[in-house]
Scaffold this active site. Structure first.
Site, PDB file in Angstrom:
ATOM      1  N   HIS A  38       0.877  -1.175   0.000  1.00  0.00           N
ATOM      2  CA  HIS A  38       0.000   0.000   0.000  1.00  0.00           C
ATOM      3  C   HIS A  38       0.919   1.231   0.000  1.00  0.00           C
ATOM      4  O   HIS A  38       2.019   1.178   0.548  1.00  0.00           O
ATOM      5  CB  HIS A  38      -0.830  -0.048   1.290  1.00  0.00           C
ATOM      6  CG  HIS A  38      -1.924   0.955   1.386  1.00  0.00           C
ATOM      7  ND1 HIS A  38      -1.706   2.255   1.767  1.00  0.00           N
ATOM      8  CD2 HIS A  38      -3.261   0.848   1.167  1.00  0.00           C
ATOM      9  CE1 HIS A  38      -2.872   2.903   1.787  1.00  0.00           C
ATOM     10  NE2 HIS A  38      -3.824   2.072   1.421  1.00  0.00           N
ATOM     11  N   ASP A  49       2.861  -4.734   8.138  1.00  0.00           N
ATOM     12  CA  ASP A  49       1.641  -3.957   7.944  1.00  0.00           C
ATOM     13  C   ASP A  49       0.464  -4.925   8.085  1.00  0.00           C
ATOM     14  O   ASP A  49       0.192  -5.727   7.185  1.00  0.00           O
ATOM     15  CB  ASP A  49       1.681  -3.306   6.554  1.00  0.00           C
ATOM     16  CG  ASP A  49       0.352  -2.667   6.170  1.00  0.00           C
ATOM     17  OD1 ASP A  49      -0.631  -2.812   6.915  1.00  0.00           O
ATOM     18  OD2 ASP A  49       0.300  -2.023   5.102  1.00  0.00           O
ATOM     19  N   LYS A  88     -10.577  -1.423  10.017  1.00  0.00           N
ATOM     20  CA  LYS A  88     -10.628  -2.681   9.252  1.00  0.00           C
ATOM     21  C   LYS A  88     -10.938  -3.832  10.202  1.00  0.00           C
ATOM     22  O   LYS A  88     -10.849  -4.997   9.852  1.00  0.00           O
ATOM     23  CB  LYS A  88      -9.282  -2.959   8.578  1.00  0.00           C
ATOM     24  CG  LYS A  88      -8.598  -1.754   7.987  1.00  0.00           C
ATOM     25  CD  LYS A  88      -8.681  -1.721   6.506  1.00  0.00           C
ATOM     26  CE  LYS A  88      -7.776  -0.627   5.982  1.00  0.00           C
ATOM     27  NZ  LYS A  88      -8.080  -0.232   4.640  1.00  0.00           N
ATOM     28  N   CYS A 101      -4.655   2.223  -3.849  1.00  0.00           N
ATOM     29  CA  CYS A 101      -3.447   2.783  -3.208  1.00  0.00           C
ATOM     30  C   CYS A 101      -2.247   1.854  -3.390  1.00  0.00           C
ATOM     31  O   CYS A 101      -1.409   1.731  -2.472  1.00  0.00           O
ATOM     32  CB  CYS A 101      -3.667   3.079  -1.732  1.00  0.00           C
ATOM     33  SG  CYS A 101      -4.862   4.362  -1.432  1.00  0.00           S
ATOM     34  N   GLN A 109      -4.724  -5.441   6.866  1.00  0.00           N
ATOM     35  CA  GLN A 109      -5.714  -6.393   6.343  1.00  0.00           C
ATOM     36  C   GLN A 109      -5.630  -7.754   7.029  1.00  0.00           C
ATOM     37  O   GLN A 109      -6.361  -8.664   6.657  1.00  0.00           O
ATOM     38  CB  GLN A 109      -5.514  -6.585   4.828  1.00  0.00           C
ATOM     39  CG  GLN A 109      -5.665  -5.332   4.007  1.00  0.00           C
ATOM     40  CD  GLN A 109      -7.114  -4.853   3.909  1.00  0.00           C
ATOM     41  OE1 GLN A 109      -8.057  -5.606   4.158  1.00  0.00           O
ATOM     42  NE2 GLN A 109      -7.296  -3.589   3.566  1.00  0.00           N
TER      43      GLN A 109
HETATM   44  N1  PMP Z   1      -1.923  -0.967   4.442  1.00  0.00           N
HETATM   45  C1  PMP Z   1      -2.896  -1.715   3.913  1.00  0.00           C
HETATM   46  C2  PMP Z   1      -2.579  -3.102   3.459  1.00  0.00           C
HETATM   47  C3  PMP Z   1      -4.179  -1.209   3.798  1.00  0.00           C
HETATM   48  O1  PMP Z   1      -5.152  -1.950   3.264  1.00  0.00           O
HETATM   49  C4  PMP Z   1      -4.447   0.108   4.249  1.00  0.00           C
HETATM   50  C5  PMP Z   1      -5.839   0.711   4.117  1.00  0.00           C
HETATM   51  N2  PMP Z   1      -6.442   0.477   2.885  1.00  0.00           N
HETATM   52  C6  PMP Z   1      -3.410   0.839   4.815  1.00  0.00           C
HETATM   53  C7  PMP Z   1      -2.169   0.268   4.890  1.00  0.00           C
HETATM   54  C8  PMP Z   1      -3.627   2.232   5.339  1.00  0.00           C
HETATM   55  O2  PMP Z   1      -4.516   2.215   6.403  1.00  0.00           O
HETATM   56  P1  PMP Z   1      -5.107   3.569   6.996  1.00  0.00           P
HETATM   57  O3  PMP Z   1      -5.616   4.343   5.812  1.00  0.00           O
HETATM   58  O4  PMP Z   1      -6.200   3.126   7.907  1.00  0.00           O
HETATM   59  O5  PMP Z   1      -4.012   4.268   7.691  1.00  0.00           O
END
Ligand code: PMP
Length: 406
Positions: free
Chosen positions: A122, A199, A225, A364, A202
């Site tokens: 991401h 990270d 999430k 993203c 998910q």
């Molecule tokens: N890493 C992953 C794998 C994600 O799916 C996301 C959110 N889509 C993020 C980081 C970022 O999370 P947040 O926007 O809640 O900070």
């Protein structure tokens, strides 16, 4: 197996309609829905005991502090951290990674050092590293992935050297669903003296997490999430590493003593929690953790896996012009695909007209999309409250769309 109908009753939004159809919510990778206990916790706090935490000598402050700190203990147990002081509240995964980059990265990176991330990261696990790398003269190097969407482990091993100071990888990919072999990655990275950040945006709500067994140095995730509120999350770090890191933001709460001759800092976890925190959402996050514990992460994940399998097979069979992106052996409940000759966005819009929420775009993960030569995909991401009937409705919708574009 969980009783999905009972589970659905916990989520007020799931009995609503969108565009004249019952809501089919397949955008859980972006954020999942909130059970009533989480929503109620916010109201109860603001109506019944709204107060700042830690500083007050009165009943409401005590109650708020107790509820706030309870979430830290729940999280500690949820990921099996050795101590609750190792849990730092953040605004989410993004802030957690930026915090580590700007503190651990700032003090430990120098010219020529390397930070390894995977191609499927991401943006929030790429850009914070690029920012600190630019400042320090370090480089961010992507670990290649296969066509199926799995890290090519031999390539990763070849990239390891004593120049590598940080390895930061996603546990489960939001765009492909791939579950990465983080245990092996951590072990190999440690052999070269690198620190590892996982990270878990998910993974935290779907996979068993034991940070002590994993032996990761940092683990980050987002409450939203995990059936919790947005703008809330946590960073886990090993106590010794966190103690050595300089503070991230300065302000109230993170200090021991302030004077114009110099300031000393608070102990963990408060050293990294400057300012009045997000009290209501932290308390509600605790309710989300209790909710997951009540229903059972494993039981929920088993249902999600059944839904993913059903949807994948049905998509392949009934929409032959669909191409699935990400066919890793080990996946969480994400089904990413494109449909020949139809724009992703059109598919998303037309599904929405039938009350079906999916996400289209790059999720993203632009470098990942570039790896596949795509601008984006259509992504259906499932949660434990999704049903086989909803998958039928979704596939039926896709079949109609394909016919229309015929
Ligand atoms: N890493 C992953 C794998 C994600 O799916 C996301 C959110 N889509 C993020 C980081 C970022 O999370 P947040 O926007 O809640 O900070």
């Amino acid at each position: 197996m969980i009783d999905v109908e009972q589970l659905r009753k916990e989520f007020p939004i799931l009995s609503t309609e969108v565009n004249g159809h019952p809501l089919t919510y397949f955008d859980n990778g972006a954020t999942n829905q909130k059970p009533k206990v989480v929503i109620d916790a916010l109201e109860e706090y603001y109506k019944g005991y709204n107060s700042n935490v830690h500083r007050g000598a009165h009943t409401l402050a005590d109650k708020a502090t107790g509820a706030f700190e309870e979430t830290r203990t729940l999280l500690q147990k949820f990921i099996n951290a050795a101590k609750s002081e190792e849990i730092i509240f953040t605004s989410g995964t993004t802030e957690g990674i930026n915090l580590v980059a700007q503190t651990y990265g700032k003090t430990n990176l120098s010219k020529g050092d390397e930070i390894l991330v995977s191609t499927m990261e991401h943006h929030s696990n790429i850009v914070p590293w690029q920012l600190i790398a630019a400042e320090k003269g370090a480089t961010v190097r992507p670990i290649p992935i296969s066509d199926k969407g799995e890290i090519i482990f031999e390539e990763f091993e070849k990239m390891l050297s004593d120049k590598v100071k940080i390895v930061s990888v996603v546990h489960a990919s939001n765009a492909l669903g791939t579950v990465n072999p983080v245990e092996k990655i951590i072990e190999r990275a440690h052999a070269f003296g690198a620190k590892v950040l996982i990270d878990g945006a998910q993974s935290a709500a779907h996979l068993p997490i034991d940070v002590q067994e994993l032996d990761c140095d940092f683990f980050v995730s987002s409450a939203h999430k995990m059936f919790g509120p947005t703008g809330m999350g946590f960073l886990y770090g090993k106590e010794a590493i966190l103690n050595d890191m300089p503070p991230y933001m300065g302000g109230g709460e993170m200090i021991k003593e302030v004077s114009f001759d110099g300031t000393s800092f608070n102990t963990l976890p408060y050293k990294f929690e400057a300012g009045t925190p997000n009290i209501a959402d932290t308390i509600a996050f605790g309710k989300a953790i209790e909710f997951i514990n009540k229903w059972g992460k494993e039981e929920m994940a088993a249902h999600e896996a059944a839904i993913l399998k059903y949807a994948t097979e049905k998509l392949k069979k009934e929409v032959p012009t669909a191409k699935i992106i990400g066919e890793a052996e080990n996946k969480v409940c994400v089904l990413s695909f494109i449909i020949e000759n139809i724009h992703n966005y059109d598919v998303g819009m037309m599904l929405d007209a039938r009350g079906i929420a999916v996400r289209t775009g790059h999720h993203c993960t632009q470098p990942l999309m570039a790896r596949y030569g795509l601008e984006g995909t259509i992504r259906a991401s499932f949660s434990a409250y999704n049903t086989f009937e909803e998958v039928d409705r979704f596939i039926e919708g896709l079949v109609r769309i394909v016919k229309m574009f015929g």
